[in-house]
Design a protein around this motif. Structure first.
Motif, mmCIF file in Angstrom:
data_model
loop_
_atom_site.group_PDB
_atom_site.id
_atom_site.type_symbol
_atom_site.label_atom_id
_atom_site.label_comp_id
_atom_site.label_asym_id
_atom_site.label_seq_id
_atom_site.Cartn_x
_atom_site.Cartn_y
_atom_site.Cartn_z
ATOM 1 N N VAL A 1 0.900 -1.388 0.087
ATOM 2 C CA VAL A 1 0.040 -0.141 0.013
ATOM 3 C C VAL A 1 1.042 1.198 -0.184
ATOM 4 O O VAL A 1 0.735 2.288 -0.665
ATOM 5 C CB VAL A 1 -0.939 0.189 1.266
ATOM 6 C CG1 VAL A 1 -1.754 1.230 1.446
ATOM 7 C CG2 VAL A 1 -1.933 -1.007 1.247
ATOM 8 N N ARG A 2 1.967 1.248 0.794
ATOM 9 C CA ARG A 2 2.972 2.425 1.054
ATOM 10 C C ARG A 2 3.395 2.625 -0.685
ATOM 11 O O ARG A 2 3.553 3.819 -0.938
ATOM 12 C CB ARG A 2 4.012 2.025 1.972
ATOM 13 C CG ARG A 2 3.849 2.497 3.312
ATOM 14 C CD ARG A 2 5.063 2.211 4.012
ATOM 15 N NE ARG A 2 4.718 2.252 5.329
ATOM 16 C CZ ARG A 2 5.728 1.624 6.201
ATOM 17 N NH1 ARG A 2 6.945 1.203 6.075
ATOM 18 N NH2 ARG A 2 5.527 1.742 7.635
ATOM 19 N N ALA A 3 3.988 1.560 -1.241
ATOM 20 C CA ALA A 3 4.567 1.470 -2.466
ATOM 21 C C ALA A 3 3.447 1.812 -3.430
ATOM 22 O O ALA A 3 3.851 2.308 -4.613
ATOM 23 C CB ALA A 3 5.144 0.409 -2.758
ATOM 24 N N PRO B 1 -4.368 -1.314 -3.271
ATOM 25 C CA PRO B 1 -5.522 -0.433 -2.908
ATOM 26 C C PRO B 1 -5.561 -0.619 -1.229
ATOM 27 O O PRO B 1 -5.180 -1.648 -0.670
ATOM 28 C CB PRO B 1 -6.523 -0.931 -3.395
ATOM 29 C CG PRO B 1 -6.438 -2.171 -3.717
ATOM 30 C CD PRO B 1 -5.105 -2.440 -3.988
ATOM 31 N N LYS B 2 -5.566 0.474 -0.590
ATOM 32 C CA LYS B 2 -5.861 0.643 0.904
ATOM 33 C C LYS B 2 -7.261 0.084 1.168
ATOM 34 O O LYS B 2 -8.232 0.615 0.662
ATOM 35 C CB LYS B 2 -5.573 2.091 1.381
ATOM 36 C CG LYS B 2 -5.685 2.038 2.883
ATOM 37 C CD LYS B 2 -5.394 3.464 3.439
ATOM 38 C CE LYS B 2 -4.925 3.574 4.918
ATOM 39 N NZ LYS B 2 -6.055 3.033 5.713
ATOM 40 N N VAL B 3 -7.240 -0.720 2.008
ATOM 41 C CA VAL B 3 -8.441 -1.293 2.446
ATOM 42 C C VAL B 3 -9.177 -0.459 3.451
ATOM 43 O O VAL B 3 -8.771 -0.486 4.492
ATOM 44 C CB VAL B 3 -8.453 -2.805 3.129
ATOM 45 C CG1 VAL B 3 -9.970 -3.401 3.334
ATOM 46 C CG2 VAL B 3 -7.908 -3.787 2.001
ATOM 47 N N GLU B 4 -10.436 0.242 3.212
ATOM 48 C CA GLU B 4 -10.907 0.963 4.150
ATOM 49 C C GLU B 4 -12.028 0.163 5.050
ATOM 50 O O GLU B 4 -12.886 -0.514 4.576
ATOM 51 C CB GLU B 4 -11.897 1.935 3.438
ATOM 52 C CG GLU B 4 -10.863 3.124 2.696
ATOM 53 C CD GLU B 4 -10.182 3.850 3.357
ATOM 54 O OE1 GLU B 4 -10.415 4.398 4.865
ATOM 55 O OE2 GLU B 4 -8.905 4.391 3.185
ATOM 56 N N LYS B 5 -11.804 0.210 6.356
ATOM 57 C CA LYS B 5 -12.466 -0.329 7.104
ATOM 58 C C LYS B 5 -12.720 0.568 8.289
ATOM 59 O O LYS B 5 -12.203 1.640 8.650
ATOM 60 C CB LYS B 5 -11.858 -1.802 7.965
ATOM 61 C CG LYS B 5 -10.613 -1.687 8.221
ATOM 62 C CD LYS B 5 -10.150 -3.111 8.739
ATOM 63 C CE LYS B 5 -8.722 -3.152 9.004
ATOM 64 N NZ LYS B 5 -8.182 -4.426 9.140
#
Length: 137
Positions: free
Chosen positions: A95-97, A101-105
């Motif tokens: 995710v940093r790289a 995708p960032k998982v929104e929870k």
């Protein structure tokens, strides 16, 4: 005091080629006297020029600044290709790289409250426990 044009020395040690994980790995010592900590992006750029690798395949992490400043030590990985990086890297570093995708929870506290509300109910009513409690009653 904080001179961002001051020279930075990068030294690597404990360099190993990890064929099983398709990467090169090593400890990075960064000497940055009279200068704040170097960002991971800048570090990846400098390591890319040293090791003639693609900047996107370099993953610096775990940097700690020594007491008194002026010197930081961390770890870096250089993957051979993107597939190996996606296969072996932890999700948070992908995710940093920008490779995942960032998982929104919901926040941790909200998830725990929801779980505890559901414990008090049985059957199909557990789905209703996911909704926040009604205000006013």
């Amino acid at each position: 005091m904080a001179d961002n044009s001051a020279p930075v020395t990068i030294r690597t040690r404990k360099f190993t080629t990890n064929r099983l994980l398709s990467r090169r790995q090593f400890v990075v010592d960064v000497l940055h006297p009279s200068r704040p900590v170097i960002s991971r992006a800048d570090l990846a750029e400098k390591l890319a020029s040293i090791y003639k690798a693609d900047k996107a395949r370099i993953v610096p992490f775990g940097f700690k600044t020594h007491f008194g400043g002026g010197r930081s030590t961390g770890f870096a990985l250089i993957y051979d290709d993107e597939e190996a990086q996606k296969k072996f890297e932890p999700k948070y570093r992908l995710v940093r790289a920008g490779l995942a995708p960032k998982v929104e929870k919901a926040s941790r506290k909200l998830r725990k409250e929801r779980k505890n509300r559901a414990k008090k109910l049985r059957g199909t009513k557990k789905a209703k426990a996911a909704e926040p409690p009604k205000k006013g009653k």
